[in-house]
Structure formats: structure tokens, C-alpha cells
Design an enzyme around this catalytic site. Structure first.
Site, PDB file in Angstrom:
ATOM      1  N   GLY A 266      12.429  36.442   5.354  1.00 60.22           N
ATOM      2  CA  GLY A 266      13.223  36.099   4.180  1.00 60.22           C
ATOM      3  C   GLY A 266      12.362  35.845   2.951  1.00 60.22           C
ATOM      4  O   GLY A 266      11.201  36.230   2.912  1.00 60.22           O
TER       5      GLY A 266
ATOM      6  N   HIS B  76       9.293  43.773   0.675  1.00 57.72           N
ATOM      7  CA  HIS B  76      10.252  43.874   1.777  1.00 57.72           C
ATOM      8  C   HIS B  76      11.243  45.021   1.512  1.00 57.72           C
ATOM      9  O   HIS B  76      11.576  45.786   2.415  1.00 57.72           O
ATOM     10  CB  HIS B  76      11.072  42.584   1.904  1.00 57.72           C
ATOM     11  CG  HIS B  76      10.271  41.363   2.261  1.00 57.72           C
ATOM     12  ND1 HIS B  76      10.085  40.317   1.394  1.00 57.72           N
ATOM     13  CD2 HIS B  76       9.639  41.011   3.406  1.00 57.72           C
ATOM     14  CE1 HIS B  76       9.377  39.370   1.989  1.00 57.72           C
ATOM     15  NE2 HIS B  76       9.081  39.761   3.203  1.00 57.72           N
TER      16      HIS B  76
HETATM   17  P1  AMP Z   1       7.339  38.526   6.135  1.00 54.45           P
HETATM   18  O1  AMP Z   1       8.694  38.209   5.619  1.00 54.45           O
HETATM   19  O2  AMP Z   1       6.236  37.941   5.327  1.00 54.45           O
HETATM   20  O3  AMP Z   1       7.191  38.285   7.621  1.00 54.45           O
HETATM   21  O4  AMP Z   1       7.176  40.096   5.950  1.00 54.45           O
HETATM   22  C1  AMP Z   1       8.069  40.997   6.552  1.00 54.45           C
HETATM   23  C2  AMP Z   1       7.482  42.379   6.474  1.00 54.45           C
HETATM   24  O5  AMP Z   1       7.286  42.745   5.113  1.00 54.45           O
HETATM   25  C3  AMP Z   1       6.102  42.475   7.162  1.00 54.45           C
HETATM   26  O6  AMP Z   1       6.025  43.695   7.875  1.00 54.45           O
HETATM   27  C4  AMP Z   1       5.162  42.439   6.003  1.00 54.45           C
HETATM   28  O7  AMP Z   1       3.916  43.068   6.257  1.00 54.45           O
HETATM   29  C5  AMP Z   1       5.954  43.190   4.936  1.00 54.45           C
HETATM   30  N1  AMP Z   1       5.458  42.870   3.597  1.00 54.45           N
HETATM   31  C6  AMP Z   1       5.232  41.627   3.096  1.00 54.45           C
HETATM   32  N2  AMP Z   1       4.717  41.723   1.851  1.00 54.45           N
HETATM   33  C7  AMP Z   1       4.613  43.047   1.582  1.00 54.45           C
HETATM   34  C8  AMP Z   1       4.150  43.796   0.455  1.00 54.45           C
HETATM   35  N3  AMP Z   1       3.679  43.204  -0.632  1.00 54.45           N
HETATM   36  N4  AMP Z   1       4.201  45.141   0.523  1.00 54.45           N
HETATM   37  C9  AMP Z   1       4.672  45.768   1.641  1.00 54.45           C
HETATM   38  N5  AMP Z   1       5.120  45.128   2.722  1.00 54.45           N
HETATM   39  C10 AMP Z   1       5.095  43.783   2.695  1.00 54.45           C
END
Ligand code: AMP
Length: 291
Positions: A38, A44
Site C-alpha cells: 500500500g 506500484h
Molecule cells: P512495496 O509496497 O514497497 O512492498 O512494493 C510493492 C512492489 O512495488 C514491489 O515489487 C516493489 O519492488 C515495487 N516498487 C516499489 N517502489 C518501486 C519503484 N519506485 N519502481 C518500481 N517498482 C517499485
């Protein structure tokens, strides 16, 4: 978009989507899955967009997984904004949102397996956050079991996590799910988008760009001097930014094993960094020779 909170509701919404007129084609509908915690940002949403273009049905989960936080303060401080998240998913065109409670993922009395990832779970993020990847493996395996996706979309932003999940899916669970790595989405100044960025003060936010600048600088230096010298100079660059209170690591590593590279330069590499600004931790990485 259909929003579900329980495993039963998600699975019946999925079978309804599968059999709905719009998706009745000769081949079975392909399911794309984007797990998140989230506080959604454009990084995301880029994963959602890739899932939408590759698959017929896109499922996003929002679950702040307690078992991957080694620090209770970090878990409590993790930003949460469900209302805004649902709006963003809906506008992106996501088909199904899964927003389970902790008891839904970890039902009381039910043992949810944990997996071994060897050295990969001990180094870098694993060394700084003991048990973190055990929690990641546990929740991803549970979510995969629930969603049964054809493709799983993971961000390069958490590169070590991507390698852990790939190992989980391909070598440990031996699932047919394809793990797709999606490029890092950055702010205009180069800072990698992160849910944690909202916790930075204006001065910290200004200084935060030094992390990505330093990683891209290292990429240019690779091959010109030894990794040790490059990393030392990189640390000096980072230390020059007043808001950086600690450097957890700066590493030039093998892109597959994440083992530190001392001399064997010339194979696919990744430059990884993690810093702290007060109680906010930022991570980033840059590929040197793409795999
Ligand atoms: P999180 O909500 O932080 O667990 O992230 C969910 C997914 O989004 C994970 O696969 C992250 O690697 C990806 N993600 C987070 N930040 C970025 C970003 N800046 N660019 C691309 N993917 C991202």
C-alpha cells in the site's frame, strides 16, 4: 474493480472474472498479480500497468506484512492510506483488489511455512534486517497459493527481494508462475519512488537524491578503479550530505548471487545502496550489465 477482504471472496471474484463474457476466449484467462504494502505511488502503478498489458486479469494485494518487519517501530510508522490506494488502483484499471486482515493471511492456529534462501537471505538487506526475507518468503508463498497467478510482477527497486521471490517460485515451490522484474520508477530528480519518501523532511528529501546519483556515479566508475576504491569514494560522497545519518551498505555485486565483486568485473553486476536519514531507510540499485 472488485475489492475483496477474504480468501473466499477473492477466489469467487476471480472465478467470476474468469468466466465473465468479456474474458471468454479460446485460451484460459491469464492472471497477473502485483503484491504491495500500500501507500501506492507511480512505481506500484507501473507494475499494475505491466500486469494489465501482459495478462487478462490483474490482481493487486495491499497487505502490510508484519512478519517481514524486524523493527516494530518501522511497522507502526509504515504509511497507510487505503482510500487513496483504492482510487489509484481503480483509475489504473486494476480488476481485483485483495486487502486481507492479518488473520486472513495468518489464521490463528495454522502454521504458515517459512523457507530457506541460504546466503541470499543473509547478506545486504538480510544482514541489516534479520529475518526480513523469511517474512517476505512466507507472505509471498501464501499469497501465491491464494491467487495462483500466471505472472507475478516485482519491482527492481527491491532487487534482492526479486531474487528471493524468483528462487522461491522457481526452485523451492517449483511453480509455473513467471516472475517478471519491472524497472525502477524515479522522481524527476532521480530519487527512486518509495512509500517511505513521504516521511522525509524537506531537507532530507532534498539530500535523498545523493543516493541515486552516487549509484549512477559508481556505474560509470566500474572498471576504472578497484571496487574497494570506488566504494570508498562513494561513501565520501554520501557522507557529504548532512541528512544522511548512516550508510547501511554500498555494494558492487554479482547480479545473480549478490556476492560482493572485488576484481571479477565484466559480468552482469548490480550496484546497491542503503542509507538512513534519521529513522527513514532508503534503498536503491542500478544494473551495470543487464542480465
Ligand atoms: P512495496 O509496497 O514497497 O512492498 O512494493 C510493492 C512492489 O512495488 C514491489 O515489487 C516493489 O519492488 C515495487 N516498487 C516499489 N517502489 C518501486 C519503484 N519506485 N519502481 C518500481 N517498482 C517499485
Amino acid at each position: 474493480m472488485t475489492t475483496t477482504h477474504t480468501v473466499t471472496d477473492l477466489q469467487s471474484a476471480l472465478s467470476a472474472e474468469r468466466t465473465s463474457g468479456a474474458r471468454m476466449t479460446a485460451s484460459p484467462a491469464r492472471i497477473g498479480f502485483v503484491p504491495t504494502m500500500g501507500a501506492l505511488h507511480d512505481g506500484h502503478i507501473s507494475l499494475i500497468q505491466q500486469a494489465l498489458s501482459a495478462c487478462d486479469i490483474t490482481v493487486a494485494s495491499i497487505f502490510v506484512n508484519p512478519t517481514q518487519f524486524d523493527d516494530p517501530h518501522d511497522l507502526a510508522a509504515y504509511p497507510r492510506d487505503l482510500h487513496s490506494d483504492l482510487g489509484k488502483l481503480e483509475r489504473a484499471g486494476c480488476h481485483l483488489a485483495f486487502i486481507p486482515k492479518v488473520e486472513e493471511i495468518y489464521p490463528p492456529g495454522v502454521e504458515i511455512p517459512v523457507y530457506e534462501f541460504g546466503n541470499l537471505e543473509q547478506i545486504l538487506e538480510g544482514a541489516v534486517r534479520p529475518g526480513h526475507f523469511k517474512g517476505v518468503g512466507q507472505v509471498v508463498a501464501r499469497l501465491l497459493d491464494i491467487v495462483q497467478p500466471d505472472e507475478l510482477f516485482m519491482g527492481q527497486k527491491d532487487y534482492q527481494q526479486y531474487l528471493i521471490v524468483k528462487k522461491l517460485v522457481e526452485e523451492i515451490l517449483k511453480m509455473k508462475t513467471q516472475v517478471v522484474m519491472c524497472a525502477i520508477v524515479r522522481e524527476p530528480d532521480g530519487l527512486a519512488m518509495s512509500s517511505r519518501n513521504v516521511r522525509l523532511t524537506p531537507q532530507q528529501r532534498k539530500d535523498a537524491v545523493v543516493l541515486s546519483r552516487t549509484l549512477f556515479w559508481i556505474k560509470e566508475q566500474v572498471g576504472q578503479e578497484t571496487p574497494e576504491v570506488i566504494k570508498q569514494k562513494a561513501r565520501e560522497r554520501l557522507n557529504a550530505a548532512a541528512s544522511i545519518t548512516a550508510i547501511d551498505y554500498i555494494e558492487i555485486a554479482d547480479a545473480q548471487t549478490l556476492d560482493s565483486l572485488n576484481a571479477r568485473i565484466g559480468r552482469p553486476m548490480v550496484v546497491l545502496g542503503a542509507i538512513r536519514m534519521g529513522d527513514v531507510r532508503l534503498i536503491d540499485n542500478v544494473m551495470v550489465n543487464k542480465l
